[in-house]
Scaffold this motif. Structure first.
Motif, mmCIF file in Angstrom:
data_model
loop_
_atom_site.group_PDB
_atom_site.id
_atom_site.type_symbol
_atom_site.label_atom_id
_atom_site.label_comp_id
_atom_site.label_asym_id
_atom_site.label_seq_id
_atom_site.Cartn_x
_atom_site.Cartn_y
_atom_site.Cartn_z
ATOM 1 N N VAL A 62 0.437 -1.119 -0.330
ATOM 2 C CA VAL A 62 -0.008 0.562 -0.160
ATOM 3 C C VAL A 62 0.434 1.166 -0.485
ATOM 4 N N ILE A 63 0.213 2.466 -0.772
ATOM 5 C CA ILE A 63 1.166 3.298 -1.230
ATOM 6 C C ILE A 63 0.767 4.243 1.014
ATOM 7 N N ARG A 87 -2.192 10.969 -0.571
ATOM 8 C CA ARG A 87 -2.773 9.684 -2.046
ATOM 9 C C ARG A 87 -3.009 9.016 -1.181
ATOM 10 N N SER A 106 -4.099 4.136 -2.326
ATOM 11 C CA SER A 106 -3.771 2.841 -3.318
ATOM 12 C C SER A 106 -4.998 1.739 -2.459
ATOM 13 N N ARG A 107 -5.958 1.380 -2.863
ATOM 14 C CA ARG A 107 -6.483 0.236 -2.860
ATOM 15 C C ARG A 107 -6.497 -1.402 -3.757
ATOM 16 N N ARG A 108 -6.220 -2.055 -3.336
ATOM 17 C CA ARG A 108 -6.051 -3.296 -4.894
ATOM 18 C C ARG A 108 -7.432 -4.244 -4.603
ATOM 19 N N THR A 164 -8.092 9.732 -9.945
ATOM 20 C CA THR A 164 -8.438 8.037 -9.834
ATOM 21 C C THR A 164 -7.541 7.220 -11.090
ATOM 22 N N SER A 206 -3.986 0.732 -12.468
ATOM 23 C CA SER A 206 -3.323 -0.214 -12.860
ATOM 24 C C SER A 206 -3.308 -0.995 -13.863
ATOM 25 N N ASP A 262 -4.428 -2.568 -9.181
ATOM 26 C CA ASP A 262 -4.264 -1.712 -7.892
ATOM 27 C C ASP A 262 -5.459 -0.514 -8.321
ATOM 28 N N ALA A 263 -5.846 0.278 -7.483
ATOM 29 C CA ALA A 263 -6.857 2.089 -7.744
ATOM 30 C C ALA A 263 -5.500 2.696 -7.375
ATOM 31 N N LEU A 264 -5.643 3.980 -7.682
ATOM 32 C CA LEU A 264 -4.781 5.052 -7.082
ATOM 33 C C LEU A 264 -5.659 6.289 -7.188
ATOM 34 N N GLU A 297 -5.189 10.113 -6.282
ATOM 35 C CA GLU A 297 -4.208 11.213 -4.991
ATOM 36 C C GLU A 297 -4.941 12.759 -5.377
#
Length: 341
Positions: free
Chosen positions: A11-12, A69, A71-73, A115, A118, A133-135, A137
Motif C-alpha cells: 500500500v502507498i 494519496r 492505493s487500494r487493491r 483516480t 494499474s 490497484d486503484a491509486l 491522488e
C-alpha cells in the motif's frame, strides 16, 4: 456484491489511510454496486482505522488531506463460460434522492479524474481473475468536502449467430472520499417518526424517518423484531427492504415489510439501524391495524434505567458531600502529657 476474505497487499501510505487485509468474510449487502452473472468485482483491502467497519470492506470509504494519496487493491473476475475482454476504469457518481447514483457510460467527475487504475484492459478466460490497484491522488488545491465515484469492470458481448443481441455488462465498487485538513468529519444520524401501516395486500410495513446529522454520506440498513404481541407472539427479525444512502444533511425513509399473517394489535418493536459502525437502537410501542390505517410508534421509556441512573447520581453526590465535610472539619489539638513516674 459477494464479499470474501481479503488478501494482503502493498500500500502507498498516507497520513491515516494505510490498508490491511479484511477480517472474516462478510455477507453480501443490499445496495452493493456489485456482481452479476458475468462480471465479478470485490475490494481486497480496507483502511486500518476501519477494520471493524463493514462498509469499508465493500466500498472505498476514506478521508484524505489535500496533497495525499492512497492505493487500494481490488479483484475482477470473468464469471462467464467463455474468454472475455474487460475494461476497468473509474466513473462518476453522486448521492441524490436517497440513492447512490452512478454516472452513465464513461461519465467523469472530480474524484474519478483523481483516480488511476494499474490495469485498464484485461483478457480473461472463463473463471479467471485479475488483481488491480486503484491509486487516488488528491490535488493540493482540492477544496473540503465529500466526493463519490465508482471503480467499474465492464465486458461487452457481441451479437451471436443465434440472433441474441449484444450487451454491455458492468459491476463496480463505490468510492466515498472525504477531503479536508485534519481529522475525518463525523458520521451520525438520528431516527425520527416510526410508522406502522398495513397495505391493501395485507402486508404490515414499518417505516422510519432517518436524518443524516453528520458530515459524511451514510448507507442505512438494519433489522427489526416484534415481541409481546397478541397472545405473547414474537416475530422477526426482519431486514429493511433496501439500503438507503443519505447525503450529509439529508433525510430519508427506510421500510421493512413484515409477515401478512401477523395479527392486528399492540406489539413491542425493537428497531436497529446502522451505517458502518454508527448504530442506533429504539424500543417502541406500536399497534398494527387493518388496511388503510397507520399509527406512529411511541418510544418505550426505560423507567428502571432512569431510576438506576438517579440512584447512582444521588450516591455520587452524597460521597462528594461527605468528602467536602471532612476537608472543612477543623483539626482537633492533641496535648502531650508526660507520664509521671
Amino acid at each position: 456484491m459477494a464479499i470474501a476474505a481479503l488478501v494482503a497487499a502493498v500500500v502507498i501510505p498516507s497520513s491515516s489511510s494505510a490498508a490491511v487485509p479484511a477480517a472474516p468474510p462478510l455477507p453480501a449487502a443490499a445496495g452493493a454496486t456489485g456482481e452479476d452473472n458475468q462480471v465479478g468485482i470485490r475490494l481486497l483491502e480496507a483502511p486500518v482505522a476501519r477494520r471493524d467497519d463493514p462498509r469499508a470492506h465493500m466500498y472505498i470509504v476514506d478521508h484524505l488531506a489535500p496533497g495525499t494519496r492512497i492505493s487500494r487493491r481490488f479483484e475482477v473476475v470473468n464469471r462467464t463460460d467463455e474468454a472475455r475482454e474487460f475494461e476497468i476504469y473509474p466513473g462518476a457518481a453522486t448521492v441524490e434522492n436517497d440513492e447512490f447514483v452512478f454516472g452513465t457510460d464513461r461519465e467523469t467527475n472530480e474524484l474519478s479524474s483523481w483516480t488511476k487504475v494499474s490495469v485498464d484492459r484485461a483478457a480473461l478466460q472463463a473463471g479467471e481473475s485479475i488483481e488491480v490497484d486503484a491509486l487516488i491522488e488528491v490535488p493540493k488545491q482540492a477544496s473540503r468536502g465529500e466526493r463519490y465515484a465508482v471503480l467499474w469492470a465492464e465486458t461487452r458481448a457481441a451479437p451471436d449467430k443465434k440472433g441474441n443481441i449484444g450487451a454491455i455488462r458492468r459491476a463496480g465498487i463505490r468510492v466515498y472520499l472525504s477531503v479536508g485538513p485534519g481529522g475525518e468529519p463525523i458520521s451520525s444520524f438520528d431516527i425520527g417518526d416510526v410508522t406502522a401501516s398495513r397495505g391493501d395486500d395485507g402486508v404490515p410495513r414499518i417505516s422510519a424517518v432517518v436524518h443524516n446529522t453528520g458530515e459524511r454520506a451514510l448507507d442505512i440498513n438494519g433489522t427489526l423484531k416484534l415481541e409481546d404481541g397478541p397472545g405473547s407472539m414474537r416475530a422477526g427479525p426482519y431486514q429493511l427492504a433496501t439500503v438507503t444512502t443519505l447525503a450529509p444533511g439529508a433525510s430519508g425513509i427506510v421500510v421493512a415489510a413484515l409477515d401478512a399473517k401477523l395479527p392486528d394489535g399492540a406489539w413491542r418493536l425493537e428497531l436497529e439501524l446502522a451505517s458502518g459502525t454508527v448504530k442506533r437502537h429504539l424500543d417502541l410501542a406500536v399497534t398494527l391495524q387493518p388496511p388503510g390505517l397507520s399509527m406512529v410508534a411511541t418510544v418505550i421509556e426505560n423507567w428502571w434505567g432512569w431510576i438506576g441512573g438517579a440512584v447512582a447520581a444521588l450516591v455520587a453526590f452524597a460521597l462528594v458531600a461527605l468528602l467536602l465535610l471532612r476537608r472543612r472539619r477543623p483539626a482537633t489539638a492533641t496535648t502531650y502529657r508526660p507520664r509521671h513516674l
